[in-house]
Write an enzyme that holds these catalytic residues in place. Structure first.
Site, PDB file in Angstrom:
ATOM      1  CD  GLU A  28      -3.387  -1.040  -0.174  1.00  0.00           C
ATOM      2  OE1 GLU A  28      -3.515   0.198  -0.266  1.00  0.00           O
ATOM      3  OE2 GLU A  28      -3.498  -2.049   0.142  1.00  0.00           O
ATOM      4  CD  GLU A  69      -4.071   3.648   4.055  1.00  0.00           C
ATOM      5  OE1 GLU A  69      -4.454   3.294   2.660  1.00  0.00           O
ATOM      6  OE2 GLU A  69      -4.459   5.358   3.853  1.00  0.00           O
ATOM      7  CD  GLU A  76      -9.000   0.042  -0.633  1.00  0.00           C
ATOM      8  OE1 GLU A  76      -7.273  -0.392  -0.203  1.00  0.00           O
ATOM      9  OE2 GLU A  76      -8.740   1.333  -0.943  1.00  0.00           O
TER      10      GLU A  76
END
Length: 122
Positions: A28, A69, A76
């Site tokens: 990420e 995050e 996700e």
């Protein structure tokens, strides 16, 4: 019926957590940027001519976007596990995760602004 759940211990849980941090930081880009923000913020928080309590507040606040995050990344990955096709509910879930990150950065800016204002303007 046996659940697909491994037996947890302190060492296994720590290893799972570190694996998660490593996986997200490798995959990420936004998390890596958040890490840079975290490091720069930590250095700034402790170099500023402010009290220990104020530096501590600034430091703790830097963890908020990192945690957001991580949650966003988990959302996700879960959505991608279910479907790669465009689906309105999948989009909403991912958008909600992105909104969480945005709100966490807004909260970080607000905390820093208030602490710095109280340190230098009052």
């Amino acid at each position: 019926m046996a659940l697909n759940k491994p037996k947890y211990t302190l060492f296994k849980n720590t290893r799972y957590a570190l694996n998660g941090l490593l996986e997200v930081s490798q995959n990420e880009k936004s998390f890596r940027l958040q890490i840079l923000l975290f490091v720069a913020g930590m250095i700034s928080a402790w170099l500023l001519p402010i009290s220990f309590v104020q530096s501590s507040i600034l430091s703790v606040a830097l963890f908020i976007p990192l945690m957001a995050e991580m949650i966003n990344s988990a959302v996700e990955r879960t959505v991608d596990l279910v479907t790669f096709d465009h689906h309105e509910l999948a989009k909403r879930a991912k958008d909600a995760g992105a909104a969480l990150v945005f709100l966490s950065l807004t909260m970080l800016a607000l905390i820093w602004g208030l602490v710095l204002y109280s340190a230098f303007c009052l």
